[in-house]
Design a protein around this motif. Structure first.
Motif, short mmCIF file in Angstrom:
data_model
loop_
_atom_site.label_atom_id
_atom_site.label_comp_id
_atom_site.label_asym_id
_atom_site.label_seq_id
_atom_site.Cartn_x
_atom_site.Cartn_y
_atom_site.Cartn_z
N THR A 14 -89.64 70.26 177.12
CA THR A 14 -89.27 70.14 175.71
C THR A 14 -88.04 71.00 175.45
OG1 THR A 14 -91.58 69.83 175.12
CG2 THR A 14 -90.07 70.39 173.33
N ASP A 17 -86.29 69.23 169.80
CA ASP A 17 -87.16 68.13 169.41
C ASP A 17 -87.24 67.04 170.49
OD1 ASP A 17 -87.63 69.33 167.01
OD2 ASP A 17 -86.06 68.24 165.94
N THR A 19 -88.20 65.61 174.16
CA THR A 19 -89.17 65.82 175.23
C THR A 19 -88.87 64.87 176.39
OG1 THR A 19 -90.86 66.45 173.63
CG2 THR A 19 -91.61 65.84 175.82
#
Length: 119
Positions: A14, A17, A19
Motif C-alpha cells: 500500500t 491510497d 494498493t
C-alpha cells in the motif's frame, strides 16, 4: 511468501491510497529477473567466455588448438545453465507456495526434456 531484504511479496503493498496486489509484485520481480538474465546473457555472449563457447560449439578440437580450456569452459556453461535453472525454480516455488511431484504431468516433463534437447 517470499521475503527479500525484509520486503514481503506475499502481502499487498500500500502506497498512499494505491494498493498493489501480491501477484503484481511477483510479476514485477519476475520481469526484473528476466531483464537481468537477458542482460547477463548478452554480456556473456560478447565476452571472451562467450566467444570461447561459440568456438567450442563449432569445433572442440579447433577450440582446443586455439588454447581454449575446453573442459573448464564446458563446466562453466553447465554451471551457468544450472544457476539460471535454480533461480527460476526457486522463483516458481516461491510463487506456487508448495511443490510436489504430482504437480507435474508426464506431458509437461516430456515437454521440458524436449526443450532441453532442442535448445
Amino acid at each position: 511468501p517470499m521475503h527479500i531484504f525484509g520486503f514481503s511479496f506475499g502481502k499487498p503493498l500500500t502506497i498512499g491510497d494505491f494498493t498493489i496486489a501480491p501477484v503484481t509484485l511477483y510479476y514485477y520481480l519476475f520481469l526484473a529477473l528476466v531483464v537481468m538474465t537477458v542482460v547477463i546473457c548478452h554480456r556473456l555472449e560478447n565476452s571472451r567466455i562467450g566467444r570461447a563457447w561459440m568456438a567450442i560449439r563449432e569445433d572442440d578440437i579447433a577450440a582446443k588448438a586455439m588454447g581454449i580450456n575446453v573442459r573448464n569452459m564446458k563446466l562453466l556453461a553447465f554451471a551457468m545453465g544450472a544457476t539460471f535453472g535454480g533461480v527460476s525454480g526457486s522463483m516458481f516455488a516461491a510463487f506456487q507456495g508448495f511443490i510436489s511431484p504430482e504437480s507435474f504431468s508426464l506431458m509437461e516433463s516430456v515437454m521440458i526434456v524436449a526443450m532441453i534437447v532442442l535448445g
